[in-house]
Design a protein around this motif. Sequence first.
Motif, short mmCIF file in Angstrom:
data_model
loop_
_atom_site.label_atom_id
_atom_site.label_comp_id
_atom_site.label_asym_id
_atom_site.label_seq_id
_atom_site.Cartn_x
_atom_site.Cartn_y
_atom_site.Cartn_z
N GLN A 87 0.96 -1.36 0.11
CA GLN A 87 0.07 -0.04 -0.06
C GLN A 87 0.92 1.35 0.06
O GLN A 87 1.88 1.15 0.73
CB GLN A 87 -0.97 0.05 1.30
CG GLN A 87 -1.93 -1.22 1.23
CD GLN A 87 -2.76 -1.02 2.50
OE1 GLN A 87 -3.40 -0.01 2.53
NE2 GLN A 87 -2.77 -2.12 3.01
N HIS B 118 -0.83 4.93 -0.38
CA HIS B 118 -1.89 5.86 -0.75
C HIS B 118 -1.34 7.16 -0.93
O HIS B 118 -0.90 7.77 -0.02
CB HIS B 118 -2.87 5.46 0.29
CG HIS B 118 -3.63 4.07 0.52
ND1 HIS B 118 -4.27 3.53 -0.58
CD2 HIS B 118 -3.40 3.17 1.40
CE1 HIS B 118 -4.65 2.28 -0.17
NE2 HIS B 118 -4.09 1.97 0.97
N ASP C 228 -2.79 3.64 -5.05
CA ASP C 228 -3.44 2.80 -4.06
C ASP C 228 -2.40 2.00 -3.48
O ASP C 228 -1.96 1.64 -2.50
CB ASP C 228 -4.76 2.10 -4.49
CG ASP C 228 -5.86 2.85 -4.30
OD1 ASP C 228 -5.94 4.14 -3.73
OD2 ASP C 228 -6.99 2.61 -5.17
N TYR D 208 0.89 4.75 3.67
CA TYR D 208 0.58 6.18 3.03
C TYR D 208 2.01 6.52 2.46
O TYR D 208 2.97 6.60 3.28
CB TYR D 208 -0.02 7.07 3.81
CG TYR D 208 -1.42 6.70 4.04
CD1 TYR D 208 -2.46 7.16 3.59
CD2 TYR D 208 -1.44 6.00 5.29
CE1 TYR D 208 -3.70 6.84 3.82
CE2 TYR D 208 -2.95 5.68 5.84
CZ TYR D 208 -3.97 5.79 4.94
OH TYR D 208 -5.01 5.59 5.41
N MET E 207 -7.11 11.25 -1.46
CA MET E 207 -6.71 9.95 -1.68
C MET E 207 -7.30 9.64 -3.16
O MET E 207 -8.49 10.05 -3.31
CB MET E 207 -7.22 9.00 -0.55
CG MET E 207 -6.53 9.26 0.72
SD MET E 207 -4.92 8.53 0.97
CE MET E 207 -4.10 10.12 1.39
N ARG F 64 -9.81 5.41 1.95
CA ARG F 64 -8.58 5.16 2.57
C ARG F 64 -8.20 6.39 3.23
O ARG F 64 -6.68 6.55 3.50
CB ARG F 64 -7.56 4.68 1.66
CG ARG F 64 -7.78 3.30 0.98
CD ARG F 64 -7.81 2.36 1.95
NE ARG F 64 -6.44 2.41 2.88
CZ ARG F 64 -6.23 1.49 3.79
NH1 ARG F 64 -7.06 0.50 4.21
NH2 ARG F 64 -5.12 1.61 4.52
#
Length: 166
Positions: free
Chosen positions: A33, A35, A40, A69, A95, A100
């Motif tokens: 991940q 983000h 994404d 992130y 995002m 998310r």
Amino acid sequence: MGCDWAAGAEAILRWCPLCLSDSLIGHGWRRKQAHDDSHDWIKYRRGLCKLGRHTLSFLPAFSLPYTHYSLVARGQTLRRRFVEHYSWESSAPTMKDPNRIPDSSTLRRWCRNLDSSPAFSFLRRTLQAVEQWLARGEKLAHDSLRLSWPTVFCFLQVVWPWPLRL
């Protein structure tokens, strides 16, 4: 940001930093991940050392290990909170997947990572100065890292006066 920070994930180094030899070979791809407003999940390369039999991950510069992130998202939060004076709840970054959005406690933790008193008390003024520099078109760089809003979190981790925790 002008380019896709995750696009250079195909390249791997061949020099093993543990064995200090030219012994790394490709060992597939993984996903994680990362983000922000453009990503994404990202793909990254893995390498296997032929001598030491250990694996290494080659993450893009704006995706830290064990995080969900990107640093681009963290930089957007810094700007919204400390320059545009948003509340913690409103300073969440934009995002790609609106489901998310990080919790306000996560946003506080990101900014606490820059907390190294007494320097943290100067963070708001530092970011306001960054806003003025960028508005005037001034260019500031440290090695190959050029200061911009997408890179501000990364930039502060390099130049902030006291050691930073991740």
